[in-house]
Design an enzyme around this catalytic site. Structure first.
Site, PDB file in Angstrom:
ATOM      1  CG  ASP A   1       1.240   8.666  -0.470  1.00 25.22           C
ATOM      2  OD1 ASP A   1       2.304   9.075  -0.980  1.00 25.22           O
ATOM      3  OD2 ASP A   1       0.419   7.943  -1.074  1.00 25.22           O
TER       4      ASP A   1
ATOM      5  CG  ASP B   1      -2.037   0.989   1.167  1.00 23.33           C
ATOM      6  OD1 ASP B   1      -1.956   1.908   0.332  1.00 23.33           O
ATOM      7  OD2 ASP B   1      -2.974   0.902   1.985  1.00 23.33           O
TER       8      ASP B   1
ATOM      9  NE  ARG C   1       1.146  10.506  -7.492  1.00 24.74           N
ATOM     10  CZ  ARG C   1       0.120   9.724  -7.174  1.00 24.74           C
ATOM     11  NH1 ARG C   1       0.134   9.081  -6.022  1.00 24.74           N
ATOM     12  NH2 ARG C   1      -0.902   9.597  -7.991  1.00 24.74           N
TER      13      ARG C   1
END
Length: 333
Positions: free
Chosen positions: A172, A144, A225
């Site tokens: 994140d 994940d 990112r």
């Protein structure tokens, strides 16, 4: 507004090498105009590479487990139990721990790896908790996120870790989280590195939050990112080394304000831009960046002032400083 100037280092060998780089395409982003230059002037003393700098110093600071008792863990079950305790703790990770899913991290924890410490197959989830430090661990093959900071989690420091070959984000940060520093990490052999703000429709929770500092990270041929930002303002991206990123470096979207300062981009065709995918543009101020065989980047608008003291290394020194010190195994235990 953006200005490009050529930079040549004087001297015999150094000057010749610099001239060759200029011929190959080296530019510098110049100082911002008075309207753009809204960040506070940094102090003159450079902090040590083990010192906490940036947004995680605000809001009372970030101390993790502090002087609490130390627990050494060598298994997934022991790690899960230690992370989930309500008590303050210093958790030392030893060896390779294989696990799956996301392990919940509660408040007031320092999670630090012994030499060679690896977490393989799972990630750490900081969900609404605060005051957490994660250092000196190699994360690989997560399913994940490697580190997920969400639901108004605050005062988080992610420092001197290595991230490789995961499914989704390396680090994140989303859902109203705030006061975070991400420093001295290395990301390689990976696609989606660092997302800040998870969706375009979460403005009510994220606006006024998502204040993060990214400094001295090594984005080593990772794809995109680095970070991708929504809503946060000011977000401070300084002294990072970008090498051969095939997607893009930094994206400012959905009204975010990002200061991109004194970074080194090498072989990055799209170092920074406004908007990304379906996300509308934010603002982005770029100054002092070194662009070697890289694109010009896109800037626009102004960014709120940086409230903390810091010293930005010269962009020409960033590559050697970061590659020599970023990632797991680069701090004293």
């Amino acid at each position: 507004m953006r200005r490009n100037v050529r930079q040549v280092v004087l001297g015999s060998t150094a000057g010749a090498a610099a001239l060759a780089l200029v011929t190959a395409g080296v530019t510098m982003t110049g100082a911002a105009s008075a309207a753009e230059n809204t960040a506070a002037a940094p102090p003159s003393t450079l902090a040590a590479i083990t010192d906490l700098v940036g947004w995680a110093t605000q809001n009372g600071g970030t101390t993790g487990g502090g002087s609490a008792a130390t627990t050494t863990v060598t298994s997934a079950s022991a790690l899960t139990t230690a992370l989930g305790s309500s008590a303050a703790a210093v958790i030392r990770v030893s060896g390779t721990i294989s696990c799956s899913g996301m392990l919940r991290v509660r408040s007031n924890k320092t999670i630090i790896g012994n030499a060679g410490a690896t977490i393989a197959g799972c990630g750490l989830n900081i969900n609404g908790d605060r005051n957490v430090i994660i250092r000196n661990i190699t994360f690989r093959d997560w399913g994940d996120d490697a580190i997920n900071v969400q639901t108004s989690a605050t005062n988080i420091w992610v420092d001197h870790n290595t991230f490789t070959n995961g499914k989704d984000g390396a680090v994140d940060i989303k859902r109203g989280s705030d006061f975070v520093t991400v420093s001295w990490n290395r990301v390689h052999n990976h696609d989606k590195s660092m997302l800040l703000g998870h969706s375009d429709d979460n403005a009510s929770q994220d606006t006024g939050h998502l204040r993060v500092t990214y400094h001295h990270n090594w984005f080593d041929a990772s794809t995109q990112r680095h970070p991708r930002v929504r809503f946060g303002n000011p977000v401070h991206v300084y002294n990072n080394y970008y090498r051969n990123n095939s997607g893009y470096g930094v994206a400012s979207t959905e009204g975010a304000g990002v200061l991109v300062e004194n970074n080194s981009f090498e072989g990055v065709s799209d170092p920074f831009h406004l908007g990304e995918g379906d996300s509308g543009p934010g603002t982005l101020v770029a100054r002092g960046n070194l662009l070697v065989s890289s694109g010009a980047g896109q800037t626009g608008g102004s960014v709120k002032a940086i409230p903390y003291g810091y010293t930005a290394d010269a962009a020409g020194n960033v590559k050697s400083i970061v590659t020599g010190n970023a990632g797991a195994g680069r701090i004293s235990l």
